[in-house]
Design a protein around this motif. Sequence first.
Motif, PDB file in Angstrom:
ATOM      1  N   PRO A 125      26.365  56.570  47.292  1.00  0.00           N
ATOM      2  CA  PRO A 125      26.938  57.687  48.042  1.00  0.00           C
ATOM      3  C   PRO A 125      27.948  57.195  49.071  1.00  0.00           C
ATOM      4  O   PRO A 125      27.730  56.184  49.744  1.00  0.00           O
ATOM      5  CB  PRO A 125      25.712  58.307  48.717  1.00  0.00           C
ATOM      6  CG  PRO A 125      24.583  57.973  47.805  1.00  0.00           C
ATOM      7  CD  PRO A 125      24.900  56.602  47.269  1.00  0.00           C
ATOM      8  N   GLY A 126      29.058  57.903  49.177  1.00  0.00           N
ATOM      9  CA  GLY A 126      30.115  57.504  50.100  1.00  0.00           C
ATOM     10  C   GLY A 126      31.265  56.797  49.429  1.00  0.00           C
ATOM     11  O   GLY A 126      32.310  56.596  50.042  1.00  0.00           O
ATOM     12  N   THR A 127      31.092  56.446  48.139  1.00  0.00           N
ATOM     13  CA  THR A 127      32.153  55.733  47.431  1.00  0.00           C
ATOM     14  C   THR A 127      32.933  56.677  46.524  1.00  0.00           C
ATOM     15  O   THR A 127      32.420  57.712  46.083  1.00  0.00           O
ATOM     16  CB  THR A 127      31.583  54.591  46.569  1.00  0.00           C
ATOM     17  OG1 THR A 127      30.728  55.145  45.556  1.00  0.00           O
ATOM     18  CG2 THR A 127      30.790  53.601  47.415  1.00  0.00           C
ATOM     19  N   GLU A 128      34.157  56.281  46.211  1.00  0.00           N
ATOM     20  CA  GLU A 128      34.984  57.047  45.276  1.00  0.00           C
ATOM     21  C   GLU A 128      34.315  57.117  43.907  1.00  0.00           C
ATOM     22  O   GLU A 128      34.378  58.139  43.222  1.00  0.00           O
ATOM     23  CB  GLU A 128      36.375  56.411  45.167  1.00  0.00           C
ATOM     24  CG  GLU A 128      37.326  57.169  44.272  1.00  0.00           C
ATOM     25  CD  GLU A 128      38.693  56.506  44.141  1.00  0.00           C
ATOM     26  OE1 GLU A 128      39.395  56.803  43.150  1.00  0.00           O
ATOM     27  OE2 GLU A 128      39.057  55.690  45.014  1.00  0.00           O
ATOM     28  N   PRO A 130      33.798  49.030  52.728  1.00  0.00           N
ATOM     29  CA  PRO A 130      35.114  49.508  53.172  1.00  0.00           C
ATOM     30  C   PRO A 130      35.261  51.024  53.119  1.00  0.00           C
ATOM     31  O   PRO A 130      36.139  51.586  53.764  1.00  0.00           O
ATOM     32  CB  PRO A 130      36.087  48.834  52.190  1.00  0.00           C
ATOM     33  CG  PRO A 130      35.332  47.696  51.610  1.00  0.00           C
ATOM     34  CD  PRO A 130      33.904  48.145  51.558  1.00  0.00           C
ATOM     35  N   GLN A 131      34.411  51.686  52.329  1.00  0.00           N
ATOM     36  CA  GLN A 131      34.487  53.141  52.215  1.00  0.00           C
ATOM     37  C   GLN A 131      33.510  53.847  53.157  1.00  0.00           C
ATOM     38  O   GLN A 131      33.427  55.070  53.177  1.00  0.00           O
ATOM     39  CB  GLN A 131      34.217  53.569  50.767  1.00  0.00           C
ATOM     40  CG  GLN A 131      35.252  53.013  49.798  1.00  0.00           C
ATOM     41  CD  GLN A 131      35.022  53.473  48.374  1.00  0.00           C
ATOM     42  OE1 GLN A 131      35.311  54.607  48.026  1.00  0.00           O
ATOM     43  NE2 GLN A 131      34.497  52.594  47.543  1.00  0.00           N
ATOM     44  N   THR A 132      32.767  53.052  53.941  1.00  0.00           N
ATOM     45  CA  THR A 132      31.830  53.671  54.878  1.00  0.00           C
ATOM     46  C   THR A 132      32.067  53.122  56.284  1.00  0.00           C
ATOM     47  O   THR A 132      33.043  53.487  56.923  1.00  0.00           O
ATOM     48  CB  THR A 132      30.370  53.469  54.413  1.00  0.00           C
ATOM     49  OG1 THR A 132      30.099  52.062  54.245  1.00  0.00           O
ATOM     50  CG2 THR A 132      30.105  54.195  53.101  1.00  0.00           C
ATOM     51  N   ILE A 133      31.205  52.224  56.776  1.00  0.00           N
ATOM     52  CA  ILE A 133      31.269  51.916  58.209  1.00  0.00           C
ATOM     53  C   ILE A 133      32.348  50.911  58.612  1.00  0.00           C
ATOM     54  O   ILE A 133      32.747  50.891  59.757  1.00  0.00           O
ATOM     55  CB  ILE A 133      29.896  51.479  58.779  1.00  0.00           C
ATOM     56  CG1 ILE A 133      29.375  50.193  58.141  1.00  0.00           C
ATOM     57  CG2 ILE A 133      28.885  52.585  58.628  1.00  0.00           C
ATOM     58  CD1 ILE A 133      28.084  49.709  58.771  1.00  0.00           C
ATOM     59  N   SER A 134      32.831  50.067  57.692  1.00  0.00           N
ATOM     60  CA  SER A 134      33.815  49.064  58.138  1.00  0.00           C
ATOM     61  C   SER A 134      35.262  49.474  57.882  1.00  0.00           C
ATOM     62  O   SER A 134      36.169  49.018  58.570  1.00  0.00           O
ATOM     63  CB  SER A 134      33.535  47.701  57.490  1.00  0.00           C
ATOM     64  OG  SER A 134      33.671  47.762  56.086  1.00  0.00           O
ATOM     65  N   GLY A 135      35.516  50.322  56.872  1.00  0.00           N
ATOM     66  CA  GLY A 135      36.858  50.846  56.645  1.00  0.00           C
ATOM     67  C   GLY A 135      37.788  49.894  55.900  1.00  0.00           C
ATOM     68  O   GLY A 135      37.468  48.727  55.649  1.00  0.00           O
ATOM     69  N   HIS A 136      38.962  50.407  55.556  1.00  0.00           N
ATOM     70  CA  HIS A 136      39.957  49.618  54.813  1.00  0.00           C
ATOM     71  C   HIS A 136      40.900  48.837  55.718  1.00  0.00           C
ATOM     72  O   HIS A 136      41.615  47.948  55.253  1.00  0.00           O
ATOM     73  CB  HIS A 136      40.771  50.530  53.890  1.00  0.00           C
ATOM     74  CG  HIS A 136      40.018  50.973  52.667  1.00  0.00           C
ATOM     75  ND1 HIS A 136      39.560  50.076  51.712  1.00  0.00           N
ATOM     76  CD2 HIS A 136      39.631  52.202  52.244  1.00  0.00           C
ATOM     77  CE1 HIS A 136      38.931  50.745  50.761  1.00  0.00           C
ATOM     78  NE2 HIS A 136      38.955  52.030  51.058  1.00  0.00           N
ATOM     79  N   ALA A 137      40.917  49.162  57.008  1.00  0.00           N
ATOM     80  CA  ALA A 137      41.789  48.403  57.921  1.00  0.00           C
ATOM     81  C   ALA A 137      41.192  47.017  58.121  1.00  0.00           C
ATOM     82  O   ALA A 137      40.039  46.877  58.548  1.00  0.00           O
ATOM     83  CB  ALA A 137      41.909  49.137  59.249  1.00  0.00           C
ATOM     84  N   TRP A 138      41.988  45.991  57.784  1.00  0.00           N
ATOM     85  CA  TRP A 138      41.499  44.608  57.868  1.00  0.00           C
ATOM     86  C   TRP A 138      41.733  44.094  59.280  1.00  0.00           C
ATOM     87  O   TRP A 138      42.869  44.009  59.747  1.00  0.00           O
ATOM     88  CB  TRP A 138      42.232  43.741  56.845  1.00  0.00           C
ATOM     89  CG  TRP A 138      41.653  42.373  56.667  1.00  0.00           C
ATOM     90  CD1 TRP A 138      40.436  42.046  56.150  1.00  0.00           C
ATOM     91  CD2 TRP A 138      42.293  41.130  56.976  1.00  0.00           C
ATOM     92  NE1 TRP A 138      40.276  40.690  56.116  1.00  0.00           N
ATOM     93  CE2 TRP A 138      41.402  40.100  56.616  1.00  0.00           C
ATOM     94  CE3 TRP A 138      43.536  40.790  57.522  1.00  0.00           C
ATOM     95  CZ2 TRP A 138      41.716  38.751  56.789  1.00  0.00           C
ATOM     96  CZ3 TRP A 138      43.844  39.447  57.693  1.00  0.00           C
ATOM     97  CH2 TRP A 138      42.942  38.441  57.323  1.00  0.00           C
ATOM     98  N   ARG A 139      40.636  43.758  59.968  1.00  0.00           N
ATOM     99  CA  ARG A 139      40.714  43.355  61.371  1.00  0.00           C
ATOM    100  C   ARG A 139      40.058  41.995  61.548  1.00  0.00           C
ATOM    101  O   ARG A 139      38.981  41.743  61.009  1.00  0.00           O
ATOM    102  CB  ARG A 139      40.018  44.420  62.235  1.00  0.00           C
ATOM    103  CG  ARG A 139      40.741  45.765  62.180  1.00  0.00           C
ATOM    104  CD  ARG A 139      39.838  46.946  62.485  1.00  0.00           C
ATOM    105  NE  ARG A 139      38.839  47.179  61.462  1.00  0.00           N
ATOM    106  CZ  ARG A 139      37.534  47.276  61.687  1.00  0.00           C
ATOM    107  NH1 ARG A 139      37.053  47.151  62.909  1.00  0.00           N
ATOM    108  NH2 ARG A 139      36.705  47.507  60.687  1.00  0.00           N
ATOM    109  N   THR A 140      40.682  41.129  62.289  1.00  0.00           N
ATOM    110  CA  THR A 140      40.260  39.730  62.334  1.00  0.00           C
ATOM    111  C   THR A 140      39.774  39.301  63.713  1.00  0.00           C
ATOM    112  O   THR A 140      40.271  39.764  64.737  1.00  0.00           O
ATOM    113  CB  THR A 140      41.426  38.805  61.944  1.00  0.00           C
ATOM    114  OG1 THR A 140      42.446  38.885  62.956  1.00  0.00           O
ATOM    115  CG2 THR A 140      42.028  39.190  60.610  1.00  0.00           C
ATOM    116  N   THR A 192      33.631  60.524  41.764  1.00  0.00           N
ATOM    117  CA  THR A 192      34.245  60.658  40.436  1.00  0.00           C
ATOM    118  C   THR A 192      33.188  60.876  39.361  1.00  0.00           C
ATOM    119  O   THR A 192      33.317  61.759  38.507  1.00  0.00           O
ATOM    120  CB  THR A 192      35.077  59.406  40.097  1.00  0.00           C
ATOM    121  OG1 THR A 192      36.072  59.231  41.103  1.00  0.00           O
ATOM    122  CG2 THR A 192      35.757  59.532  38.751  1.00  0.00           C
ATOM    123  N   MET A 193      32.138  60.065  39.394  1.00  0.00           N
ATOM    124  CA  MET A 193      31.076  60.183  38.394  1.00  0.00           C
ATOM    125  C   MET A 193      30.360  61.532  38.506  1.00  0.00           C
ATOM    126  O   MET A 193      30.012  62.155  37.496  1.00  0.00           O
ATOM    127  CB  MET A 193      30.071  59.041  38.550  1.00  0.00           C
ATOM    128  CG  MET A 193      30.616  57.656  38.227  1.00  0.00           C
ATOM    129  SD  MET A 193      30.990  57.403  36.456  1.00  0.00           S
ATOM    130  CE  MET A 193      32.746  57.796  36.411  1.00  0.00           C
TER     131      MET A 193
END
Length: 501
Positions: A384-387, A221-231, A391-392
């Motif tokens: 890489p690519g994640t929050e 969800p943080q890279t190629i697919s994203g947080h927008a939920w699409r069905t 943060t770490m």
Amino acid sequence: MPDVMKTLLLNPPSFENFDGGASSRWPATREIESYWYPVWLTYPAGMIPGSRLLDASPHKVNWQQTVQICKDYEFLILFTSTVGFDSDIKLIRKIKESNPSMKIAFVGPHGHIKPNETLMASEDIDFVTRGEFDHSVVEYAHGKPLSEIQGVSYRKGSKIVHNPERPQLHTEELDALPFATDIYKRDLEIERYNVPFLLHPYVSFYTTRGCPALCTFCMWPQTISGHAWRTRSTENVAREVKQALGHFPQMKEIFFDDDTFNIRKDRVIDLCTKFKPLKFQWSSTARVHSDYETIKAMADGGARLFIVGFESGDAQILKNIKKGATIEMARNFMKNCRKVGIRVHGDFIIGLPGETRETIQKTIDFAKELDCETIQVSLAHAMPGTELHDTMAAQGFLKVEALADSGGHQLPHIEYPHLSKAEMMSGVNQFYDDYYFRPKVVWRIVKEALWDSNERKRLYHEATEFLKLRAERLKWARQGGEDYKKPMISVPETPSASAND
């Protein structure tokens, strides 16, 4: 417009038994040989006439054979991963030596996160994609100039050009995509795909894209697919299920590999109403939000097992990683699954922010209380690519060393002042030992193997592999986390750049 380029879509060979990408959320060589389907590659494969999808690792195609196969193609679409990237760069050099005119695109999260670095790593790469790449590579294969294709990055002279983002696909566009299972039938052998807690052979595909949850460690969800939920529409999903049942009479179950299959109650119930008359077994990912009515509908519609990310038994750690779920929700979810007879494979992670020796024990105790049929215990990985990665890195806990050893096995690369890498690795071993060496769990596993000869053979093979890796982990932990098969795959030093940088 010229003829369509003869195209090979490749999930590349890498380490032995490496499940490197194109659907794998944790690219690595597994404790027990496991392969997920290269779902992302199937969609362009179905839209490019004359293409072939080659999933090298499960089909035991080595790099020399891959180079030979590439001689017959004009365009290579390679799904790369952070762990396998260095290997992929070496592979395409050999491919270019053998077929100098071949065009090469790198797709997947790694290029999305770091398009500049990916392109600069090798002049053999013609372009990388950012975000969903279904149509980007198809347009190129059909002869569209790179300058006119959304969502790609490429070299132009001494500069790197980042074209505008490509809009995400929604229901109408998702329904218009080819069925992944048609490409499996054409190019893959389903018997090659094995996941220990799924029935064999299985088939998997997506019914949705994206995930609204904000878990800091989760890559897709943080890279190629994203947080927008699409069905996809439920009618479209049911049609692919029906077709897959016809394609693969030997198939034991379908796995719905969505980031979160059960996120919306009305859609789940609608799907299950359509599944029921088809009379097939299926499994899926699941969050612990579903109520009893939803879980019962899923059981009635053929659900056999859920993969559930419980992650930790410590409430504060769940808050730290923005899990959006509580300990009590997990307990209720497990109770309801037991009521309706759905099995649960529980995923847990050691080494998340806030982890201590005490919270590791707390999570082990929580897992034993939940008593899932099977579990997986992972070391926290800040991909890489994640929050979590950013943060770490900012807090100085992300050590610039190996994501994996020379065999592709994941290694701990987060370390805290109060909790060493060796202690976390010891925690993984303790977790598995405390959980699986309980008499009731041993009997549960043996009882199933007694009645099923296929399961008996698979259990023996998996147990042998698991105990071998367990011994290696114990040795690594006793040595204090040093010199484990020569760590080879480096963690990037800087926090990941966005696709817009």
